[in-house]
Design a protein around this motif. Structure first.
Motif, PDB file in Angstrom:
ATOM      1  N   ALA A  28      -3.306  -8.396  -1.163  1.00  0.00           N
ATOM      2  CA  ALA A  28      -4.191  -8.729  -0.467  1.00  0.00           C
ATOM      3  C   ALA A  28      -4.079  -8.636   1.081  1.00  0.00           C
ATOM      4  CB  ALA A  28      -4.758 -10.210  -0.471  1.00  0.00           C
ATOM      5  N   ALA A  29      -2.717  -8.219   1.466  1.00  0.00           N
ATOM      6  CA  ALA A  29      -2.119  -8.520   2.685  1.00  0.00           C
ATOM      7  C   ALA A  29      -2.929  -7.601   3.875  1.00  0.00           C
ATOM      8  CB  ALA A  29      -0.484  -8.127   2.648  1.00  0.00           C
ATOM      9  N   LEU A  30      -3.342  -6.087   3.343  1.00  0.00           N
ATOM     10  CA  LEU A  30      -3.885  -5.096   4.417  1.00  0.00           C
ATOM     11  C   LEU A  30      -5.421  -5.047   3.952  1.00  0.00           C
ATOM     12  CD1 LEU A  30      -0.680  -3.099   4.928  1.00  0.00           C
ATOM     13  CD2 LEU A  30      -1.687  -4.853   6.335  1.00  0.00           C
ATOM     14  N   VAL A  31      -6.063  -5.740   3.063  1.00  0.00           N
ATOM     15  CA  VAL A  31      -7.271  -5.371   2.503  1.00  0.00           C
ATOM     16  C   VAL A  31      -8.371  -5.528   3.747  1.00  0.00           C
ATOM     17  CG1 VAL A  31      -9.163  -6.118   1.094  1.00  0.00           C
ATOM     18  CG2 VAL A  31      -6.769  -5.804   0.272  1.00  0.00           C
ATOM     19  N   ASN A  32      -8.177  -6.697   4.487  1.00  0.00           N
ATOM     20  CA  ASN A  32      -9.186  -6.858   5.327  1.00  0.00           C
ATOM     21  C   ASN A  32      -8.659  -6.441   6.733  1.00  0.00           C
ATOM     22  OD1 ASN A  32     -10.653  -8.666   4.015  1.00  0.00           O
ATOM     23  ND2 ASN A  32      -9.215 -10.356   4.105  1.00  0.00           N
TER      24      ASN A  32
ATOM     25  N   SER B 250      -4.380  -0.481   2.111  1.00  0.00           N
ATOM     26  CA  SER B 250      -3.487  -1.457   1.311  1.00  0.00           C
ATOM     27  C   SER B 250      -2.763  -1.005   0.147  1.00  0.00           C
ATOM     28  CB  SER B 250      -4.502  -2.610   0.689  1.00  0.00           C
ATOM     29  OG  SER B 250      -5.243  -1.957  -0.106  1.00  0.00           O
ATOM     30  N   THR B 251      -2.906   0.300  -0.081  1.00  0.00           N
ATOM     31  CA  THR B 251      -2.312   1.299  -1.344  1.00  0.00           C
ATOM     32  C   THR B 251      -0.864   1.522  -0.746  1.00  0.00           C
ATOM     33  OG1 THR B 251      -3.394   2.844  -0.692  1.00  0.00           O
ATOM     34  CG2 THR B 251      -4.452   1.726  -2.487  1.00  0.00           C
ATOM     35  N   VAL B 252      -0.488   1.199   0.352  1.00  0.00           N
ATOM     36  CA  VAL B 252       0.902   1.415   1.186  1.00  0.00           C
ATOM     37  C   VAL B 252       1.786   0.998   0.151  1.00  0.00           C
ATOM     38  CG1 VAL B 252       1.037  -0.213   2.735  1.00  0.00           C
ATOM     39  CG2 VAL B 252       2.129   2.060   3.246  1.00  0.00           C
ATOM     40  N   PHE B 253       1.526  -0.284  -0.396  1.00  0.00           N
ATOM     41  CA  PHE B 253       2.809  -0.900  -1.226  1.00  0.00           C
ATOM     42  C   PHE B 253       2.947  -0.363  -2.327  1.00  0.00           C
ATOM     43  CE2 PHE B 253       0.447  -4.055   1.359  1.00  0.00           C
ATOM     44  CZ  PHE B 253       1.706  -4.794   2.055  1.00  0.00           C
TER      45      PHE B 253
ATOM     46  N   ALA C 207      -0.496  -2.600  10.249  1.00  0.00           N
ATOM     47  CA  ALA C 207      -1.827  -2.956  10.410  1.00  0.00           C
ATOM     48  C   ALA C 207      -2.545  -2.367   9.234  1.00  0.00           C
ATOM     49  CB  ALA C 207      -2.467  -3.133  11.627  1.00  0.00           C
ATOM     50  N   SER C 208      -3.930  -3.249   9.054  1.00  0.00           N
ATOM     51  CA  SER C 208      -4.644  -2.513   8.181  1.00  0.00           C
ATOM     52  C   SER C 208      -5.479  -1.283   8.665  1.00  0.00           C
ATOM     53  CB  SER C 208      -5.944  -3.594   7.703  1.00  0.00           C
ATOM     54  OG  SER C 208      -6.846  -3.194   7.112  1.00  0.00           O
ATOM     55  N   PHE C 209      -5.605  -0.296   7.837  1.00  0.00           N
ATOM     56  CA  PHE C 209      -6.199   0.945   8.290  1.00  0.00           C
ATOM     57  C   PHE C 209      -7.691   0.698   8.517  1.00  0.00           C
ATOM     58  CE2 PHE C 209      -8.180   5.290   7.684  1.00  0.00           C
ATOM     59  CZ  PHE C 209      -7.218   5.759   8.469  1.00  0.00           C
TER      60      PHE C 209
END
Length: 806
Positions: free
Chosen positions: A139-143, A122-125, A197-199
């Motif tokens: 919150a977009a890529l946390v889950n 999620s830190t990609v942003f 997508a989320s890692f």
């Protein structure tokens, strides 16, 4: 006064239409070419420069040496980013990125094969310029199983529907919830995703193996000044996290490994340098080479110089013809400053007209240049300032000779005809400028020939495998692997199909998925072979056209072959054996998870084949007769490809029923590794031809001037019995000598430049002497053709008219 200068300038342009056209059109063409390449160069230099805090952002790369082999990769372990973030307070944030290629994405009745899907923290942003237009970045890529789409992808899958909260399925395995929509970065970036997508969706997201280098890690520091100190900590950090794994992997202590020449370093590369300056493999986006940018920048400057030289050459040549006008104006009361302003104003106005024409040329040429260079460039308004500056400088320099020299002539000397030919200094200046512009042109011709010769060498080099008539299908599921033999029997029933196999490795771009270590019986504890490796079916060697030089291929009738190996000549050499000597020796692959050696005998050795770019030497290759696969190469009879593709489509429906038919041609895919060289060759050729045409345009105008100046001499020579060929030779001799001198200047420069460029290839063509001979001869022929028209025209003039000329 100014309006009077303008009227005089326009009157002179109309009176000298030919010279005016050459001046304006030549300068406009040169400026247009300069602008097009400048746009390209600025775009290339601007790659990855716009990320927030880019000066504090770095990629971690592995630079290692094992035995004779060096590994330099952008890959790193999954555990690195969270560990570094916790261990080092100087790191502000970190992100991991992983890439899937060729994935099936489905929603409802809509499905597409996506070339790339990226997985990221999620830190990609916080590191890359990904701007959400829908959704919450925090919150977009946390889950796990959350995904963000580009605006184009959202429209492709959901049309006008709101994509937020919608579900897409990837590879018919897992459902992902759309949590955001982002606008693709219009600026140049090496990381240009369409889906992220989320890692934490990855099964290997929590992998704690420090030697499993399968991901990319980016670090952003709180302060760029702390980076050198952090880099200095890396040897101790490597020892802390990697030493134990190295000991397990190699069977000796970390210190003993270091003493034997083993090296394992983590280095930091600024993100802003990745596109043009990275030598690491496994980057997540396309990269280029700064040398190409510098070369094209030099070409742009040279073309503009040639155009400006033409302008100045003709200005100095015509200046002598206006000496009588200067004398009359001085007699009528004009002072030197007025004459200087007039000449400088005329040349600047001519240059301004060239700029206006250049703007039109750029507007028309940009779409064609985009196709040629495979880019998406648009006119930038800052170029107007650059062009205006060029106009002013060119106009002032070109007008300086008539302004400062002619305006100083004494009226009496001019009117008596004592000033002619522009003076000895003017003749020498024109000769030097002709030599300079043709030296540039010849250098470009040599460079173009060398680039095309290297591209042809790449295209026609014996690669060690047969890429022609080889179509490759993707294998996507375990079910497809299990159904392969049925698929193979079906397609081999067609007489146009020669053979089919399955494998986890193929030559070309992004098809080498595993590099690992191997141990051969009898190796000392500190020795290990680092090799590309792949799992293949028994008919892979034959299908690929690989040539056995020793031993045999895998045999389906021998179950024990499933634990055996086939290697290439380079692997045998690295292990210290010849192809025949190594057959039957036991080769093992260390498994860090079990501390065991899995392996079997070496069955055969195949001839070395270029699985990678020709920039790189052939690396060791080890093939296994068991395991997973992801490709199905199919060999087809020459000329039958179009007829066979429908057969393969139908058979593929039973191999992978849940996936659409997809394929690529092995030869085209391999050549894409050298698309940059092919693109460079096209740009080189186009602008080299343009440079020569501009130079010839100026030479044509200069030859016209010289023949006019020598018209009376030609008439006298013809009266005394000179033939047309002798007159043509007389007028061509001077320009031939100048072009010959230009070749002498150009050849060493071209040799130095192209020798350094070819040095970037492990496999390269030679700088043959005939390339320079052809370039020089071509330049002389072009000069003869350019000058010859004017020379023949003057030589055929009636002697009586020629003598009355003055």
């Amino acid at each position: 006064m100014i309006s009077n200068y303008i009227r005089i300038a326009l009157r002179n342009m109309v009176r000298q239409k030919g010279y005016s056209f050459i001046n304006i059109f030549g300068l406009a063409t040169g400026m247009a070419a300069f602008v097009l390449i400048a746009l390209f160069v600025v775009a290339e230099l601007g790659m990855d420069q716009h990320y927030p805090g880019v000066e504090r952002t770095f990629q971690v790369q592995l630079d290692a040496t094992v035995g004779e082999q060096t590994v330099h990769t952008a890959s790193s372990p999954a555990v690195m980013a969270p560990t570094f973030r916790d261990e080092f307070p100087e790191i502000e944030t970190a992100v991991r990125v992983n890439t899937w290629t060729g994935s099936l994405v489905t929603t409802g009745d809509v499905s597409f094969i996506e070339p790339e899907i990226h997985f990221a923290d999620s830190t990609v942003f916080d590191i890359f310029a990904i701007d959400l237009v829908r959704g919450d970045a925090s919150a977009a890529l946390v889950n796990p199983y959350s995904i963000i789409l580009s605006e184009e992808s959202a429209r492709k899958y959901f049309g006008d529907q709101d994509p937020i909260g919608q579900v897409i399925r990837i590879n018919d395995a897992n459902d992902y919830v759309v949590t955001g929509v982002f606008q693709r970065d219009a600026r140049n970036a090496h990381f240009d995703p369409v889906m992220v997508a989320s890692f934490h969706s990855l099964t290997r997201a929590e992998n704690t193996q420090w030697l499993d280098n399968s991901f990319q890690t980016y670090l952003k520091f709180r302060d760029a000044a702390s980076v050198p100190a952090f880099q200095a900590k890396m040897p101790a950090t490597v020892r802390k996290f990697v030493a134990e794994g190295v000991q397990e992997f190699m069977g000796i202590s970390y210190d003993d490994a270091l003493a034997s020449g083993f090296r394992y370093d983590w280095i930091l590369q600024p993100v802003s340098d990745i596109y043009l300056h990275s030598e690491a493999e496994d980057q997540i986006g396309r990269t280029s080479d700064a040398r190409y940018v510098y070369i094209l920048g030099a070409i742009a400057t040279f073309i503009l110089l040639i155009a400006c030289i033409n302008f100045m050459n003709l200005a100095t040549a015509r200046a002598a013809g206006r000496a009588r006008e200067v004398g009359l104006r001085k007699v009528m009361g004009s002072d030197r400053r007025q004459l200087m302003r007039q000449f400088l104003g005329e040349s600047t106005m001519t240059a301004l007209m060239g700029m206006l024409l250049a703007l039109g040329m750029v507007a028309v040429a940009i779409p064609f240049f985009n196709d040629l260079a495979q880019v998406d460039l648009h006119f930038e308004w800052w170029l107007l300032a650059l062009m205006a500056g060029t106009v002013i400088i060119t106009g002032l320099v070109a007008g300086s000779y008539p302004a400062f020299v002619l305006s100083s002539f004494q009226p009496a000397a001019v009117l008596k005809g004592s000033v002619a030919g522009g003076g000895r200094g003017g003749v020498r200046l024109r000769a030097a400028l002709v030599v300079f512009q043709f030296a540039i042109s010849i250098t470009l011709v040599v460079s173009t020939l060398v680039v095309y010769r290297q591209v042809d060498f790449i295209q026609n080099r014996e690669l060690g495998f047969s890429a022609e008539q080889l179509v490759v299908l993707p294998q996507r599921t375990q079910g497809g692997i299990d159904r392969f033999e049925s698929f193979r029997s079906t397609v081999l029933a067609d007489p146009s199909v020669v053979n089919a196999a399955k494998s986890s490795i193929m030559p070309g771009q992004h098809h080498i998925h595993q590099t690992t270590g191997f141990k051969l019986e009898g190796m000392s504890p500190n020795e290990m072979l680092i090799s590309m490796t792949g799992n293949v079916s028994f008919d892979y060697v034959e299908t690929m056209g690989l040539a056995l030089v020793a031993g045999r291929d895998f045999d389906p009738a021998r179950p024990a072959d499933s634990t055996a190996w086939v290697i290439n000549e380079e692997a045998a050499r690295r292990m210290g054996y010849g192809p025949e000597e190594i057959i039957g020796k036991h080769l093992s692959q260390p498994d860090p998870d079990t501390d065991e050696l899995d392996g079997g005998p070496i069955l055969g050795v195949v001839r070395d084949a270029n699985y990678e770019s020709l920039h790189m030497p052939v690396r060791p290759l080890v093939l296994s007769g068991q395991g997973w696969s992801r490709y199905v190469p199919v060999r087809v009879v020459a000329g039958d490809m179009d007829r066979v593709l429908p057969v393969l489509r139908e058979a593929y429906a039973s191999l992978e029923p849940d996936f659409p038919f997809d394929y690529y041609f092995a030869d085209e895919d391999f050549m894409s590794l050298h698309a940059q060289e092919a693109r460079l060759g096209s740009i080189y050729t186009t602008f080299s031809v343009l440079a020569i045409l501009i130079a010839c345009l100026g030479l044509f105008g200069l030859a016209s001037f010289v023949t006019v100046q020598r018209t009376k001499e030609i008439g006298v020579r013809k009266v005394l019995g000179a033939s047309v060929p002798s007159v043509v030779a007389l007028l061509s001799r001077e320009f031939t000598l100048l072009v010959g001198l230009a070749a002498v200047v150009a050849f060493p420069v071209a040799w130095f430049m192209m020798n350094r460029w070819l040095g970037g290839f492990a496999y390269r063509t030679e700088l043959s002497w005939w390339i320079f001979a052809v370039a020089g001869l071509l330049s002389i022929i072009i000069a003869w053709a350019t000058v010859g028209y004017q020379a023949i025209k003057a030589a055929r003039l009636n002697p009586a008219e020629a003598i009355r000329h003055e």
